[in-house]
Design a protein around this motif. Structure first.
Motif, PDB file in Angstrom:
ATOM      1  N   LYS A  77     -44.186  54.378 113.346  1.00  0.00           N
ATOM      2  CA  LYS A  77     -43.375  55.177 112.436  1.00  0.00           C
ATOM      3  C   LYS A  77     -43.555  54.691 111.003  1.00  0.00           C
ATOM      4  O   LYS A  77     -43.665  53.498 110.753  1.00  0.00           O
ATOM      5  CB  LYS A  77     -41.914  55.056 112.868  1.00  0.00           C
ATOM      6  CG  LYS A  77     -40.930  55.815 112.014  1.00  0.00           C
ATOM      7  CD  LYS A  77     -39.513  55.627 112.516  1.00  0.00           C
ATOM      8  CE  LYS A  77     -38.960  54.258 112.313  1.00  0.00           C
ATOM      9  NZ  LYS A  77     -38.719  53.862 110.936  1.00  0.00           N
ATOM     10  N   LEU A  78     -43.567  55.632 110.093  1.00  0.00           N
ATOM     11  CA  LEU A  78     -43.564  55.299 108.671  1.00  0.00           C
ATOM     12  C   LEU A  78     -42.168  54.862 108.252  1.00  0.00           C
ATOM     13  O   LEU A  78     -41.176  55.462 108.663  1.00  0.00           O
ATOM     14  CB  LEU A  78     -43.939  56.522 107.829  1.00  0.00           C
ATOM     15  CG  LEU A  78     -45.403  56.903 107.757  1.00  0.00           C
ATOM     16  CD1 LEU A  78     -45.556  58.271 107.109  1.00  0.00           C
ATOM     17  CD2 LEU A  78     -46.175  55.858 106.980  1.00  0.00           C
ATOM     18  N   GLU A  79     -42.113  53.821 107.458  1.00  0.00           N
ATOM     19  CA  GLU A  79     -40.848  53.460 106.820  1.00  0.00           C
ATOM     20  C   GLU A  79     -40.674  54.396 105.625  1.00  0.00           C
ATOM     21  O   GLU A  79     -41.656  54.885 105.056  1.00  0.00           O
ATOM     22  CB  GLU A  79     -40.885  51.999 106.371  1.00  0.00           C
ATOM     23  CG  GLU A  79     -41.111  51.003 107.501  1.00  0.00           C
ATOM     24  CD  GLU A  79     -40.052  51.061 108.597  1.00  0.00           C
ATOM     25  OE1 GLU A  79     -38.878  51.377 108.280  1.00  0.00           O
ATOM     26  OE2 GLU A  79     -40.394  50.804 109.760  1.00  0.00           O
ATOM     27  N   ARG A  80     -39.455  54.658 105.245  1.00  0.00           N
ATOM     28  CA  ARG A  80     -39.203  55.567 104.108  1.00  0.00           C
ATOM     29  C   ARG A  80     -39.976  55.085 102.875  1.00  0.00           C
ATOM     30  O   ARG A  80     -39.898  53.930 102.497  1.00  0.00           O
ATOM     31  CB  ARG A  80     -37.715  55.627 103.786  1.00  0.00           C
ATOM     32  CG  ARG A  80     -36.883  56.098 104.957  1.00  0.00           C
ATOM     33  CD  ARG A  80     -36.487  57.540 104.814  1.00  0.00           C
ATOM     34  NE  ARG A  80     -35.651  57.924 105.958  1.00  0.00           N
ATOM     35  CZ  ARG A  80     -35.891  58.979 106.704  1.00  0.00           C
ATOM     36  NH1 ARG A  80     -36.912  59.750 106.459  1.00  0.00           N
ATOM     37  NH2 ARG A  80     -35.097  59.271 107.713  1.00  0.00           N
ATOM     38  N   GLY A  81     -40.799  55.983 102.297  1.00  0.00           N
ATOM     39  CA  GLY A  81     -41.552  55.668 101.095  1.00  0.00           C
ATOM     40  C   GLY A  81     -42.824  54.871 101.324  1.00  0.00           C
ATOM     41  O   GLY A  81     -43.538  54.577 100.369  1.00  0.00           O
ATOM     42  N   GLU A  82     -43.123  54.515 102.571  1.00  0.00           N
ATOM     43  CA  GLU A  82     -44.293  53.687 102.856  1.00  0.00           C
ATOM     44  C   GLU A  82     -45.584  54.508 102.754  1.00  0.00           C
ATOM     45  O   GLU A  82     -45.644  55.659 103.180  1.00  0.00           O
ATOM     46  CB  GLU A  82     -44.172  53.100 104.262  1.00  0.00           C
ATOM     47  CG  GLU A  82     -45.268  52.127 104.623  1.00  0.00           C
ATOM     48  CD  GLU A  82     -45.087  51.506 106.006  1.00  0.00           C
ATOM     49  OE1 GLU A  82     -45.661  50.431 106.230  1.00  0.00           O
ATOM     50  OE2 GLU A  82     -44.370  52.096 106.844  1.00  0.00           O
ATOM     51  N   ASP A  83     -46.621  53.905 102.206  1.00  0.00           N
ATOM     52  CA  ASP A  83     -47.933  54.530 102.115  1.00  0.00           C
ATOM     53  C   ASP A  83     -48.534  54.629 103.520  1.00  0.00           C
ATOM     54  O   ASP A  83     -48.620  53.612 104.220  1.00  0.00           O
ATOM     55  CB  ASP A  83     -48.827  53.699 101.200  1.00  0.00           C
ATOM     56  CG  ASP A  83     -50.230  54.232 101.148  1.00  0.00           C
ATOM     57  OD1 ASP A  83     -51.128  53.631 101.776  1.00  0.00           O
ATOM     58  OD2 ASP A  83     -50.438  55.265 100.488  1.00  0.00           O
ATOM     59  N   PRO A  84     -48.964  55.818 103.962  1.00  0.00           N
ATOM     60  CA  PRO A  84     -49.492  55.970 105.322  1.00  0.00           C
ATOM     61  C   PRO A  84     -50.693  55.067 105.620  1.00  0.00           C
ATOM     62  O   PRO A  84     -50.795  54.528 106.726  1.00  0.00           O
ATOM     63  CB  PRO A  84     -49.873  57.448 105.402  1.00  0.00           C
ATOM     64  CG  PRO A  84     -48.980  58.112 104.412  1.00  0.00           C
ATOM     65  CD  PRO A  84     -48.828  57.118 103.291  1.00  0.00           C
ATOM     66  N   PHE A  85     -51.595  54.882 104.671  1.00  0.00           N
ATOM     67  CA  PHE A  85     -52.761  54.039 104.911  1.00  0.00           C
ATOM     68  C   PHE A  85     -52.349  52.588 105.149  1.00  0.00           C
ATOM     69  O   PHE A  85     -52.847  51.920 106.055  1.00  0.00           O
ATOM     70  CB  PHE A  85     -53.753  54.152 103.757  1.00  0.00           C
ATOM     71  CG  PHE A  85     -54.962  53.282 103.914  1.00  0.00           C
ATOM     72  CD1 PHE A  85     -55.780  53.384 105.023  1.00  0.00           C
ATOM     73  CD2 PHE A  85     -55.275  52.343 102.949  1.00  0.00           C
ATOM     74  CE1 PHE A  85     -56.900  52.572 105.179  1.00  0.00           C
ATOM     75  CE2 PHE A  85     -56.383  51.526 103.086  1.00  0.00           C
ATOM     76  CZ  PHE A  85     -57.195  51.640 104.199  1.00  0.00           C
ATOM     77  N   GLU A  86     -51.412  52.093 104.342  1.00  0.00           N
ATOM     78  CA  GLU A  86     -50.918  50.729 104.529  1.00  0.00           C
ATOM     79  C   GLU A  86     -50.187  50.599 105.867  1.00  0.00           C
ATOM     80  O   GLU A  86     -50.298  49.584 106.549  1.00  0.00           O
ATOM     81  CB  GLU A  86     -50.025  50.310 103.358  1.00  0.00           C
ATOM     82  CG  GLU A  86     -50.762  50.191 102.039  1.00  0.00           C
ATOM     83  CD  GLU A  86     -51.947  49.229 102.079  1.00  0.00           C
ATOM     84  OE1 GLU A  86     -51.818  48.144 102.679  1.00  0.00           O
ATOM     85  OE2 GLU A  86     -53.002  49.568 101.524  1.00  0.00           O
ATOM     86  N   ALA A  87     -49.455  51.640 106.246  1.00  0.00           N
ATOM     87  CA  ALA A  87     -48.761  51.634 107.536  1.00  0.00           C
ATOM     88  C   ALA A  87     -49.758  51.616 108.691  1.00  0.00           C
ATOM     89  O   ALA A  87     -49.536  50.934 109.698  1.00  0.00           O
ATOM     90  CB  ALA A  87     -47.852  52.852 107.651  1.00  0.00           C
ATOM     91  N   CYS A  88     -50.860  52.325 108.548  1.00  0.00           N
ATOM     92  CA  CYS A  88     -51.905  52.333 109.575  1.00  0.00           C
ATOM     93  C   CYS A  88     -52.442  50.926 109.794  1.00  0.00           C
ATOM     94  O   CYS A  88     -52.522  50.447 110.942  1.00  0.00           O
ATOM     95  CB  CYS A  88     -53.024  53.280 109.151  1.00  0.00           C
ATOM     96  SG  CYS A  88     -54.562  53.060 110.050  1.00  0.00           S
ATOM     97  N   LYS A  89     -52.788  50.260 108.715  1.00  0.00           N
ATOM     98  CA  LYS A  89     -53.313  48.895 108.829  1.00  0.00           C
ATOM     99  C   LYS A  89     -52.265  47.951 109.421  1.00  0.00           C
ATOM    100  O   LYS A  89     -52.594  47.101 110.251  1.00  0.00           O
ATOM    101  CB  LYS A  89     -53.791  48.397 107.459  1.00  0.00           C
ATOM    102  CG  LYS A  89     -54.999  49.183 106.929  1.00  0.00           C
ATOM    103  CD  LYS A  89     -55.592  48.575 105.684  1.00  0.00           C
ATOM    104  CE  LYS A  89     -54.670  48.563 104.516  1.00  0.00           C
ATOM    105  NZ  LYS A  89     -55.304  48.093 103.266  1.00  0.00           N
ATOM    106  N   ARG A  90     -51.015  48.124 109.007  1.00  0.00           N
ATOM    107  CA  ARG A  90     -49.925  47.289 109.523  1.00  0.00           C
ATOM    108  C   ARG A  90     -49.764  47.486 111.028  1.00  0.00           C
ATOM    109  O   ARG A  90     -49.698  46.522 111.797  1.00  0.00           O
ATOM    110  CB  ARG A  90     -48.611  47.626 108.806  1.00  0.00           C
ATOM    111  CG  ARG A  90     -47.392  46.929 109.403  1.00  0.00           C
ATOM    112  CD  ARG A  90     -46.086  47.298 108.698  1.00  0.00           C
ATOM    113  NE  ARG A  90     -45.836  48.714 108.539  1.00  0.00           N
ATOM    114  CZ  ARG A  90     -45.382  49.527 109.493  1.00  0.00           C
ATOM    115  NH1 ARG A  90     -45.146  49.068 110.715  1.00  0.00           N
ATOM    116  NH2 ARG A  90     -45.160  50.798 109.245  1.00  0.00           N
TER     117      ARG A  90
END
Length: 181
Positions: A77-90
């Motif tokens: 899940k994306l955190e509110r305001g989180e960049d999707p690419f950074e979330a993917c790597k995370r």
């Protein structure tokens, strides 16, 4: 035809940790009135992480709504305001312990457009680094490597039931076939 509906009002039903639920009053393009039930979700990410031997990493985890263990690509899940690419790597690092130097953006997926506004951001990569997974305290899963061509067969025979994973497997297989991944 205009193929549009105009929101006239909203009744909030539920606000939870992940989702919100509302019922909207709408006007259809012919002037008739109707209601739309809506689940609002912050969205998510999913990654096709491939080894140098064209194996794709998957995770097996219990999914409560289905009361079964589901085979999926690493996702979250994306955190509110989180960049999707950074979330993917995370999510890739947290769930599989792997990293990559380059990623391909494979576009967006609307998993349930009839009643939910969730948008999934899809990516693919070749793994360049291996380490330890860093699961959330409420996350329990097993990582599995499956040859990409075997994964395509598993999509086609419905062994892999998860929609986002089906799309990622087929897109990744096509890109590998075309030597773009």
């Amino acid at each position: 035809m205009k193929l549009i509906e105009k929101q006239l009002g909203r009744t909030d039903i539920y606000k939870g940790r992940i989702i919100e639920v509302a019922v909207d009053d709408v006007e259809l393009e012919n002037g008739a009135k109707s209601k739309r039930e809506l689940v609002m979700h912050p969205g998510g990410v999913c990654v096709a992480a491939l080894t140098g031997q064209d194996e794709m990493l998957f995770v097996r985890q219990f999914r409560y709504p289905y009361q079964e263990v589901v085979l999926e690509a690493p996702a979250g899940k994306l955190e509110r305001g989180e960049d999707p690419f950074e979330a993917c790597k995370r999510e890739q690092r947290e769930e599989t312990g792997t990293t990559a130097e380059q990623y391909l953006n494979l576009g967006l997926l609307y998993p349930t457009p009839g009643y939910c506004d969730e948008i999934l951001h899809l990516y693919a990569c070749r793994i360049t680094g291996y380490g330890e997974s860093q699961l959330d305290e409420d996350e329990f899963l097993e990582v599995e490597r499956i040859p990409l061509q075997k994964a395509v067969e598993m999509v086609m025979d419905n062994t892999i039931k998860d929609a986002k994973t089906q799309v990622l497997v087929l897109k990744a297989a096509r890109l590998v076939e075309q030597k773009k991944l």
